[in-house]
Enzyme design. Structure first.
Site, PDB file in Angstrom:
ATOM      1  N   CYS A  87     -13.070  26.091   6.923  1.00 55.24           N
ATOM      2  CA  CYS A  87     -13.299  27.244   7.816  1.00 55.24           C
ATOM      3  C   CYS A  87     -14.741  27.730   7.758  1.00 55.24           C
ATOM      4  CB  CYS A  87     -12.351  28.383   7.465  1.00 55.24           C
ATOM      5  SG  CYS A  87     -10.638  27.892   7.657  1.00 55.24           S
TER       6      CYS A  87
ATOM      7  N   HIS B   7     -14.773  34.371  11.532  1.00 60.57           N
ATOM      8  CA  HIS B   7     -13.861  33.228  11.624  1.00 60.57           C
ATOM      9  C   HIS B   7     -12.458  33.775  11.879  1.00 60.57           C
ATOM     10  CE1 HIS B   7     -11.252  30.004  10.657  1.00 60.57           C
ATOM     11  NE2 HIS B   7     -10.864  30.537   9.515  1.00 60.57           N
TER      12      HIS B   7
ATOM     13  N   ASN C  53      -5.928  29.768  14.627  1.00 67.42           N
ATOM     14  CA  ASN C  53      -7.050  29.516  13.720  1.00 67.42           C
ATOM     15  C   ASN C  53      -7.494  28.067  13.924  1.00 67.42           C
ATOM     16  OD1 ASN C  53      -8.592  28.791  11.481  1.00 67.42           O
ATOM     17  ND2 ASN C  53      -7.387  29.979  10.025  1.00 67.42           N
TER      18      ASN C  53
HETATM   19  O1  UT7 Z   1      -8.592  30.139   7.714  1.00 74.70           O
HETATM   20  C1  UT7 Z   1      -8.421  29.916   6.339  1.00 74.70           C
HETATM   21  C2  UT7 Z   1      -8.039  31.146   5.678  1.00 74.70           C
HETATM   22  N1  UT7 Z   1      -6.648  31.436   5.920  1.00 74.70           N
HETATM   23  C3  UT7 Z   1      -6.239  32.676   5.842  1.00 74.70           C
HETATM   24  O2  UT7 Z   1      -7.047  33.547   5.653  1.00 74.70           O
HETATM   25  C4  UT7 Z   1      -4.773  32.963   5.953  1.00 74.70           C
HETATM   26  C5  UT7 Z   1      -4.398  33.987   4.920  1.00 74.70           C
HETATM   27  N2  UT7 Z   1      -2.991  34.270   4.821  1.00 74.70           N
HETATM   28  C6  UT7 Z   1      -2.242  34.775   5.824  1.00 74.70           C
HETATM   29  O3  UT7 Z   1      -2.729  34.929   6.925  1.00 74.70           O
HETATM   30  C7  UT7 Z   1      -0.843  35.217   5.530  1.00 74.70           C
HETATM   31  O4  UT7 Z   1      -0.595  35.144   4.157  1.00 74.70           O
HETATM   32  C8  UT7 Z   1       0.257  34.425   6.293  1.00 74.70           C
HETATM   33  C9  UT7 Z   1       0.197  34.733   7.769  1.00 74.70           C
HETATM   34  C10 UT7 Z   1       0.084  32.927   6.069  1.00 74.70           C
HETATM   35  C11 UT7 Z   1       1.632  34.810   5.799  1.00 74.70           C
HETATM   36  O5  UT7 Z   1       1.814  36.193   5.970  1.00 74.70           O
HETATM   37  P1  UT7 Z   1       2.376  37.090   4.783  1.00 74.70           P
HETATM   38  O6  UT7 Z   1       2.486  38.444   5.312  1.00 74.70           O
HETATM   39  O7  UT7 Z   1       1.516  36.847   3.577  1.00 74.70           O
HETATM   40  O8  UT7 Z   1       3.821  36.494   4.589  1.00 74.70           O
HETATM   41  P2  UT7 Z   1       4.488  35.794   3.325  1.00 74.70           P
HETATM   42  O9  UT7 Z   1       3.946  34.417   3.145  1.00 74.70           O
HETATM   43  O10 UT7 Z   1       4.474  36.711   2.146  1.00 74.70           O
HETATM   44  O11 UT7 Z   1       5.943  35.731   3.824  1.00 74.70           O
HETATM   45  C12 UT7 Z   1       6.717  36.911   4.100  1.00 74.70           C
HETATM   46  C13 UT7 Z   1       8.060  36.466   4.620  1.00 74.70           C
HETATM   47  C14 UT7 Z   1       8.697  35.397   3.749  1.00 74.70           C
HETATM   48  O12 UT7 Z   1      10.094  35.609   3.752  1.00 74.70           O
HETATM   49  P3  UT7 Z   1      10.831  36.355   2.513  1.00 74.70           P
HETATM   50  O13 UT7 Z   1      10.503  35.518   1.317  1.00 74.70           O
HETATM   51  O14 UT7 Z   1      10.204  37.719   2.449  1.00 74.70           O
HETATM   52  O15 UT7 Z   1      12.259  36.348   2.906  1.00 74.70           O
HETATM   53  C15 UT7 Z   1       8.369  34.119   4.469  1.00 74.70           C
HETATM   54  O16 UT7 Z   1       9.297  33.097   4.207  1.00 74.70           O
HETATM   55  O17 UT7 Z   1       7.878  35.874   5.912  1.00 74.70           O
HETATM   56  C16 UT7 Z   1       8.454  34.571   5.900  1.00 74.70           C
HETATM   57  N3  UT7 Z   1       7.684  33.735   6.821  1.00 74.70           N
HETATM   58  C17 UT7 Z   1       7.978  33.624   8.115  1.00 74.70           C
HETATM   59  N4  UT7 Z   1       8.930  34.175   8.868  1.00 74.70           N
HETATM   60  C18 UT7 Z   1       8.962  33.853  10.174  1.00 74.70           C
HETATM   61  C19 UT7 Z   1       6.596  32.975   6.542  1.00 74.70           C
HETATM   62  N5  UT7 Z   1       6.188  32.366   7.671  1.00 74.70           N
HETATM   63  C20 UT7 Z   1       7.024  32.742   8.640  1.00 74.70           C
HETATM   64  C21 UT7 Z   1       7.109  32.445  10.021  1.00 74.70           C
HETATM   65  N6  UT7 Z   1       8.091  33.029  10.748  1.00 74.70           N
HETATM   66  N7  UT7 Z   1       6.234  31.616  10.647  1.00 74.70           N
END
Ligand code: UT7
Length: 334
Positions: free
Chosen positions: A114, A261, A291
């Protein structure tokens, strides 16, 4: 000593628009979750047989050259940033040199994910400052839709990432008040495994095919420790933007445009709030493209430029964070 000016911008994205509701058919996700947690509403996916990482980069480069009023033969050097080159080797820069049908100029590939576009910009800036080259193409291009796990197992990443390409034309200027004022590059390899695609790899004795038969399949998909990356991103974005501003004796309020980014809309909004910037001073387009890794900054820069939001004399900051970990910024007097 010369300064480096961005004299042309361009981008290319594949035609195919993939909406969140289409993803709902493929994996256990919802439009509501994706929009609320990431800001993404749709992204582009490449068409096999038509789009390649190098030819998308070439299309973006041709658009940037036209914007600059130059032709391919005017280019002295190519810098190509990608995490998704079409081949294990050679890199994409040489393919662009061939597609543009320019003489045997040098072509360098950059592997900084990135942050790749800003790393590439920084390298090109040094070549121009020392007088080695006068006109350089810097390209970021990615095809990521075909490396994602599109089952529910891969949903946290598959919904965020998209395909696309962006490019700029850099040229030497003798005006000391114009162009790239400074670039700032960082890395922290101890967190390399927090955002990675492990296969194909050279660390094993056996070839990838044998390892896939033995069950290494999970390693061909990207892995991201989302919360960890998110937490580091919000700290590093503000830090590296302030580093660029401090170095040049500016304050956040002096900025005319910030192009972050496009990692996650919440990360951009957090950065905007921490710098106290108004909405018209931050360009976000993750809603349309997701992204696109190394392509996200040049695509956003081109959109903002062509929309008339970046004008002569404006103070523009580019900032990135991603796998490596790497992070970077560039401060530009347009
Ligand atoms: O460009 C390179 C740099 N990248 C970044 O900066 C990305 C940084 N990270 C993020 O943007 C976020 O961490 C994500 C968007 C990837 C994930 O969001 P989050 O708020 O951190 O969610 P999480 O991974 O903690 O997941 C929360 C819940 C989980 O369910 P439980 O365990 O609470 O029941 C996940 O399984 O959301 C669930 N989940 C989804 N649900 C529906 C994860 N992905 C999805 C999805 N649809 N696509």
């Amino acid at each position: 000593m010369y300064n480096t000016q961005i004299i042309g911008t361009g981008h290319y994205v594949p035609d195919r628009v993939v909406t969140n509701s289409e993803l709902e058919e493929m994996m256990d996700t919802t439009d509501e979750w994706i929009v609320e947690r990431t800001g993404v509403q749709e992204r582009r996916w490449f068409e096999a047989g038509k789009d390649t990482v190098s030819n998308m980069g070439t299309k973006a480069a041709l658009s940037a050259l036209e914007n600059a009023g130059l032709e391919a033969k005017d280019v002295d050097f190519i810098v190509f940033a990608t995490l998704s080159p079409e081949y294990y080797f050679p890199g994409c820069g040489v393919l662009v040199q061939d597609q543009l049908n320019i003489g045997t100029i040098g072509a360098l590939d950059v592997r900084n994910q990135c942050s790749g576009f800003i790393y590439g910009l920084s390298v090109a800036d040094q070549y121009i400052k020392t007088g080695m080259y006068k006109t350089i193409l810097v390209i970021g291009s990615e095809i990521q839709s075909n490396i994602m796990d599109k089952s529910s197992n891969g949903r946290a990443m598959a919904v965020i990432f998209g395909d696309g390409a962006g490019a700029v034309v850099l040229q030497a200027t003798e005006d000391p008040g114009k162009g790239i004022l400074s670039t700032h590059l960082h890395s922290q390899g101890k967190h390399a495994m927090e955002l990675t695609v492990k296969e194909p790899s050279t660390i094993h004795k056996d070839q990838i095919i044998k390892r896939l038969i033995d069950g290494a399949e999970a390693d061909i998909y990207p892995y991201m420790n989302g919360k960890f990356i998110f937490k580091h991103a919000i700290e590093r974005f503000s830090e590296v933007i302030n580093e660029a501003l401090d170095k040049n004796h500016y304050k956040p309020s002096d900025l005319d445009m910030l192009i972050p980014h496009q990692a996650n809309l919440r990360i951009s909004q957090f950065t905007q709030r921490s710098l106290g910037l108004t909405d018209d001073k931050v360009w976000n387009n993750i809603q349309k493209y997701g992204n696109t890794t190394s392509a996200s900054i040049p695509i956003a820069l081109n959109e903002a430029h062509r929309a008339g939001k970046i004008n002569d004399g404006d103070l523009v900051c580019l900032a990135a964070f991603g796998s490596g970990l790497t992070w970077a910024s560039a401060l530009i007097r347009w």
